[in-house]
Enzyme design. Structure first.
Site: not given
Length: 530
Positions: A430, A423-425, A285
Site C-alpha cells: 500500500q 491481505y488485500e495488499g 479494500r
C-alpha cells in the site's frame, strides 16, 4: 441501549456531518434520513441477533475437511442464508440483478456492524458482494444474468483467486495457465490463500481467477476468468488441497485449491485481467477498513464498560474507585475512542466520495473525486485494518489480565484482526502504491484535491475551534511540504521507497487531523470527554 445500537447511533450522527452525504442523498432521493436511520438500526439488530452469537462458536469450533469438502461451523450456513434473504448481501448491487441499488455509503455504514458481529462469516459475504459488482460490470450479459442474481440471493458464492505458492504480492509472476481448447478456456494451476475457497454454505462457488493467457511477461499476460466449482452439477476440475491452520479467523476457511483443466469463462478483455479485477479489489479494500472498524468499535465499548465497572485504587480509607477515574486509564480510553471514531469518519468520507465519483453529472468533478478516492483508498485500507488490531490490543491493556483470557472476546479480536494489514495488499505494498502511483505517476492529483477539501473544512471550523483548527492546519502544511520533498525524490527511488511507509503514515496523520475536527461537529460534548 445495546452496544450495537450505540454504534448505530454514533454512525448515524457522524454520517449527518459528512459533507458529501447530503449530495449523495440529493442524487438518491430514496435515501432520506428516516429510511437510512431505519436501515442502520435494523443492521445493528440483525448483527446482534443473528451474527454475534456465532462469533465465539466459529472461533472455537473452526472448520474441518470431510470427504474432501470444507465443513463450516454450526450455524454459519443458516446465518449466511438469512443475511442474503434479508437483502444485506445485495444492498448496493444494481436492481437489474436483484440488488437494491443503494449507494456504497449505505453499505459502508452497515458493514462495520456486521463485521463486529462475526467477521469470519462476513469474509464469505465480502467476496461474493465484490464479485457481484465485478460480474455486473465486466462479464458478458448471459454470465452476469446467470451469476449476479444467484450471488445476491445467497444461493451461490464467489471467491477471489490471485496468490500462488511462488507469487503473492508479485502478481506478474503468476504461473496458472489458461488455454483455449476446442472452443473453451481451460485453467490449470494452484491457487492459495483463498477465503471460503470451499464450503458447505451454498450450492455452487465461482472463482474469480487470474491466469496467464500468453507468454508476455508481467501482468500484461494475465486475464481474468470465472471458474465454477460445478458445471451442470458435476465437478469442474477444482479440488481442495488443504485449509490453513491459522492464528485467527478460524470460522473462515483459507483454502489452497488445484485447478486441472477446469472450464472457465473469460471476464473482460484478454490481457487485462488485473485492471478488471480491481473492481473487486477496491471494494474489498474498503471492506477491510470496515472490518477493522467493527472490531475497534467492539473493543472500545468493552474497554469503556470494563473501566466504568472495575474498581481499584483510590484513598485506602475509602472504597475503591472505578479505574476509569485514574488519569492514565482515562488517557488510554481517550486514545482508543479517538482512533476508532476518526476511522469511522474517514470510512464515511471515502464512501461518499466513491459514490459521488460515479453519480455526479459533471465529468471533471467525477474525475476529481475519483482521484481523491484513489488517493484515500490505500490509507483507509491499511490504517483501518491496523486500527482493528491496535485498538483490541489497547483494550486488553485496560482490562489487564482479564483481557488476556477467553472470558472476554478481546483476545479473539486481536487474533482475528492481525491478518487484515496483510491481505488485500500488505502495508508495504500500500505504501509503495501510495507513493509511486498516487503521488508520482498521477502527479499528486488526489493529493491536491485532499489538500483543498481538508483546508476548506478546517478553516470553516476555526471560529468555533481555533486551537484545534490551527493544529490541524499545521499538520496539513507539514504533510504538503513532505509531499513536495517526496516528489523530488523520483530521481533517487531507493531513498524514496525506503521512506514510503513513513510518508503514508504522515498522510494518515493529516487525514486524521481533518477527521478529528469533524468529530467536533458530530458530538461536541462527547468529543470533549475524549
Amino acid at each position: 441501549m445495546s452496544a450495537f445500537a450505540r454504534q448505530a447511533a454514533r454512525t448515524t450522527q457522524l454520517l449527518q456531518v459528512t459533507p458529501g452525504w447530503k449530495r449523495v442523498q440529493a442524487l438518491h432521493p430514496d435515501c432520506d434520513d428516516e429510511t437510512i436511520e431505519a436501515i442502520i438500526d435494523e443492521a445493528a439488530a440483525f448483527a446482534e441477533r443473528v451474527l454475534e452469537p456465532l462469533n465465539t462458536i466459529g472461533d472455537r469450533q473452526g472448520c474441518d475437511v470431510t470427504d474432501g469438502r470444507v465443513r463450516t461451523p454450526k450455524g454459519f450456513a443458516d446465518a449466511y442464508r438469512q443475511y442474503a434473504q434479508a437483502g444485506w448481501l445485495g444492498m448496493d448491487v444494481p436492481e437489474t440483478f436483484g440488488g437494491q441499488g443503494l449507494p456504497i455509503t449505505v453499505q459502508a455504514v452497515c458493514a462495520p456492524l456486521f463485521e463486529r458481529g462475526c467477521v469470519a462469516l462476513m469474509m464469505a459475504a465480502g467476496s461474493s458482494r465484490a464479485a457481484s459488482h465485478l460480474l455486473a460490470k465486466a462479464a458478458d450479459g448471459a454470465v452476469a444474468a446467470e451469476w449476479v442474481p444467484k450471488l445476491t440471493a445467497g444461493d451461490w458464492a464467489a471467491t477471489i483467486c490471485i496468490s500462488e505458492p511462488e507469487a503473492g504480492s508479485d502478481v506478474g509472476r503468476l504461473r496458472t495457465r489458461a488455454e483455449f481448447i476446442d472452443g473453451r478456456w481451460r485453467i490449470s494451476g494452484q491457487k492459495i490463500w483463498i477465503s471460503f475457497g470451499d464450503h458447505d454454505m451454498t450450492a455452487r462457488i465461482g472463482h474469480c481467477l487470474l491466469a496467464r493467457t500468453d507468454d508476455v511477461p508481467g501482468t500484461r499476460g494475465l486475464s481474468l476468468f470465472l471458474v465454477p466449482n460445478l458445471i451442470d452439477g458435476q465437478p469442474n476440475g477444482v479440488s481442495l488441497d488443504r485449509i490453513e491452520d491459522k492464528m485467527g479467523l478460524h470460522g473462515s476457511p483459507t483454502c489452497a485449491l488445484r485447478f486441472e483443466g477446469a472450464r472457465a469463462v473469460m471476464i473482460g478483455e484478454q490481457g487485462r485481467g488485473l485492471p478488471e479485477l480491481f473492481t473487486m479489489i477496491e471494494l474489498m479494500r474498503l471492506l477491510t477498513a470496515c472490518q477493522g472498524l467493527g472490531i475497534a468499535s467492539a473493543s472500545a465499548d468493552i474497554a469503556e464498560g470494563y473501566a466504568a465497572e472495575r474498581r481499584q485504587g483510590g484513598p485506602p480509607e475509602r472504597p475503591p474507585v472505578p479505574i476509569a477515574d485514574h488519569p492514565d486509564v482515562r488517557r488510554q480510553l481517550h486514545d482508543i475512542r479517538s482512533r476508532t471514531e476518526v476511522l469511522r469518519a474517514a470510512v464515511l468520507e471515502l464512501a461518499t466520495v466513491m459514490d459521488l465519483a460515479r453519480l455526479e453529472a459533471d465529468e471533471d468533478l467525477r474525475r476529481e473525486l475519483g482521484d481523491l478516492a484513489g488517493w484515500m483508498l490505500p490509507l483507509i485500507k491499511n490504517f483501518g485494518a491496523g486500527a482493528g488490531f491496535d485498538v483490541a490490543n489497547a483494550a486488553i491493556q485496560v482490562l489487564g489480565g482479564a483481557g488476556y483470557t477467553r472470558d472476554w472476546p478481546l483476545e479473539q479480536y486481536l487474533r482475528d484482526s492481525r491478518v487484515m494489514t496483510i491481505y488485500e495488499g500488505t502495508t508495504g505494498m500500500q505504501a509503495l502504491d501510495f507513493l509511486t502511483r498516487r503521488l508520482w505517476r498521477e502527479e499528486g492529483r488526489g493529493l491536491r484535491v485532499f489538500q483543498k477539501r481538508a483546508r476548506q473544512e478546517i478553516e470553516a471550523q476555526a471560529v468555533r475551534h481555533p486551537d484545534e483548527a490551527a493544529d490541524a492546519l499545521r499538520i496539513l502544511d507539514d504533510f504538503v511540504d513532505l509531499s513536495t520533498r517526496m516528489m523530488a525524490l523520483q530521481a533517487d527511488p531507493d531513498t524514496a521507497l525506503y521512506q514510503a511507509n513513513d510518508y503514508m503514515s504522515a498522510a494518515w496523520g493529516a487525514v486524521s487531523a481533518w477527521m478529528a475536527l469533524r468529530l467536533q461537529l458530530a458530538s461536541p460534548q462527547e468529543t470533549a470527554r475524549f
